[in-house]
Design a protein around this motif. Structure first.
Motif: not given
Length: 84
Positions: A27-38, A42-50, A52-60
């Protein structure tokens, strides 16, 4: 700790810290594409090992909570949030 809430069509939606981090990045830039890496950053900030499917899980999970139409996939690029 304060609750992380957003308001949707059906009322307040409570988000986990990680769901909030992903939604915040989208939501930082609504309508703009945010890459999976970006989003992974954001998830690495939690010390979480990311994994291959972590982003997909949270988006779902977010789609289930805020509505399927709110987040679209841009194949091979990332995700886009649509302000409603």
């Amino acid at each position: 700790m304060s609750a992380r809430r957003v308001t949707g069509p059906a009322g307040d939606i409570v988000l986990t810290a990680r769901e909030w981090a992903v939604l915040d990045r989208l939501t930082l830039r609504p309508g703009a594409v945010v890459s999976k890496a970006q989003i992974e950053d954001a998830l690495y900030a939690f010390g979480l090992e990311v994994l291959s499917n972590t982003v997909e899980v949270y988006v779902s999970r977010l789609r289930k909570k805020v509505g399927k139409a709110a987040i679209s996939t841009v194949r091979g690029v990332g995700y886009r949030f649509h302000a409603q």
